[in-house]
Design a protein around this motif. Structure first.
Motif, PDB file in Angstrom:
ATOM      1  N   ALA A 231       6.207  43.931 -20.630  1.00  0.00           N
ATOM      2  CA  ALA A 231       6.080  44.506 -21.990  1.00  0.00           C
ATOM      3  C   ALA A 231       5.681  43.666 -23.026  1.00  0.00           C
ATOM      4  O   ALA A 231       6.001  42.482 -22.851  1.00  0.00           O
ATOM      5  N   VAL A 232       5.041  44.017 -23.882  1.00  0.00           N
ATOM      6  CA  VAL A 232       4.453  42.973 -25.127  1.00  0.00           C
ATOM      7  C   VAL A 232       4.858  43.821 -26.311  1.00  0.00           C
ATOM      8  O   VAL A 232       4.467  44.988 -26.574  1.00  0.00           O
ATOM      9  N   ALA A 233       5.363  42.937 -27.365  1.00  0.00           N
ATOM     10  CA  ALA A 233       5.587  43.643 -28.750  1.00  0.00           C
ATOM     11  C   ALA A 233       4.553  43.447 -29.685  1.00  0.00           C
ATOM     12  O   ALA A 233       4.107  42.394 -29.861  1.00  0.00           O
TER      13      ALA A 233
ATOM     14  N   ASN B 169       9.401  52.357 -13.744  1.00  0.00           N
ATOM     15  CA  ASN B 169       8.367  52.756 -13.034  1.00  0.00           C
ATOM     16  C   ASN B 169       7.284  52.204 -12.747  1.00  0.00           C
ATOM     17  O   ASN B 169       5.984  52.632 -12.324  1.00  0.00           O
ATOM     18  N   GLY B 170       7.024  50.760 -13.243  1.00  0.00           N
ATOM     19  CA  GLY B 170       5.953  49.949 -12.852  1.00  0.00           C
ATOM     20  C   GLY B 170       4.994  49.956 -13.752  1.00  0.00           C
ATOM     21  O   GLY B 170       3.855  49.180 -13.541  1.00  0.00           O
ATOM     22  N   TYR B 171       5.149  50.391 -14.837  1.00  0.00           N
ATOM     23  CA  TYR B 171       4.131  50.334 -16.123  1.00  0.00           C
ATOM     24  C   TYR B 171       4.198  49.194 -16.940  1.00  0.00           C
ATOM     25  O   TYR B 171       5.469  48.446 -16.906  1.00  0.00           O
ATOM     26  N   PHE B 172       3.184  48.552 -17.536  1.00  0.00           N
ATOM     27  CA  PHE B 172       3.418  47.512 -18.496  1.00  0.00           C
ATOM     28  C   PHE B 172       3.202  48.459 -19.719  1.00  0.00           C
ATOM     29  O   PHE B 172       2.288  48.971 -20.088  1.00  0.00           O
ATOM     30  N   VAL B 173       3.989  47.776 -20.671  1.00  0.00           N
ATOM     31  CA  VAL B 173       4.475  48.661 -21.907  1.00  0.00           C
ATOM     32  C   VAL B 173       3.545  47.814 -23.150  1.00  0.00           C
ATOM     33  O   VAL B 173       4.088  46.542 -23.237  1.00  0.00           O
TER      34      VAL B 173
ATOM     35  N   SER C  61      -0.992  50.531 -17.514  1.00  0.00           N
ATOM     36  CA  SER C  61      -0.384  50.403 -18.988  1.00  0.00           C
ATOM     37  C   SER C  61      -0.277  51.383 -19.647  1.00  0.00           C
ATOM     38  O   SER C  61      -0.767  52.681 -19.637  1.00  0.00           O
ATOM     39  N   VAL C  62       0.577  51.317 -20.810  1.00  0.00           N
ATOM     40  CA  VAL C  62       0.770  52.457 -21.639  1.00  0.00           C
ATOM     41  C   VAL C  62       1.199  51.961 -23.275  1.00  0.00           C
ATOM     42  O   VAL C  62       1.921  50.901 -23.214  1.00  0.00           O
ATOM     43  N   VAL C  63       1.074  52.583 -23.857  1.00  0.00           N
ATOM     44  CA  VAL C  63       1.264  52.427 -25.599  1.00  0.00           C
ATOM     45  C   VAL C  63       2.562  53.297 -25.886  1.00  0.00           C
ATOM     46  O   VAL C  63       2.401  54.532 -25.677  1.00  0.00           O
TER      47      VAL C  63
END
Length: 88
Positions: A57-59, A29-33, A8-10
């Motif tokens: 992703a989540v807002a 690239n497979g990250y959850f944002v 995960s990344v912010v």
């Protein structure tokens, strides 16, 4: 999210321009944002596009001048990391 391989990344400023492009690259690239921006409507639209192929992703709309908001973004990322079974 329970995939232990997914990171995960912010990303802040994620509603448009470079921030939106960075979100797209991370998702590709497979990250959850965890995406943040002060423009809630634009952020939700942008993240909706990323999630058309799945929940990637989540807002999290808010103002980076708020310490509580910044802490919430980080808590979200840490929570996803722990839920996936990876060390925090």
């Amino acid at each position: 999210m329970t995939d232990p391989e997914k990171k995960s990344v912010v990303v802040t400023g994620a509603a448009g321009g470079m921030g939106q492009a960075i979100c797209k690259k991370f998702v590709a690239n497979g990250y959850f944002v965890i995406a943040g921006d002060a423009n809630a409507a634009r952020l939700i639209d942008s993240i909706g596009e990323l999630n058309r192929s799945g929940q990637n992703a989540v807002a999290k709309p808010g103002d980076l001048r708020s310490k509580a908001y910044c802490e919430d973004l980080i808590d979200e990322a840490i929570g996803l990391t722990r839920a996936a079974g990876r060390p925090g």
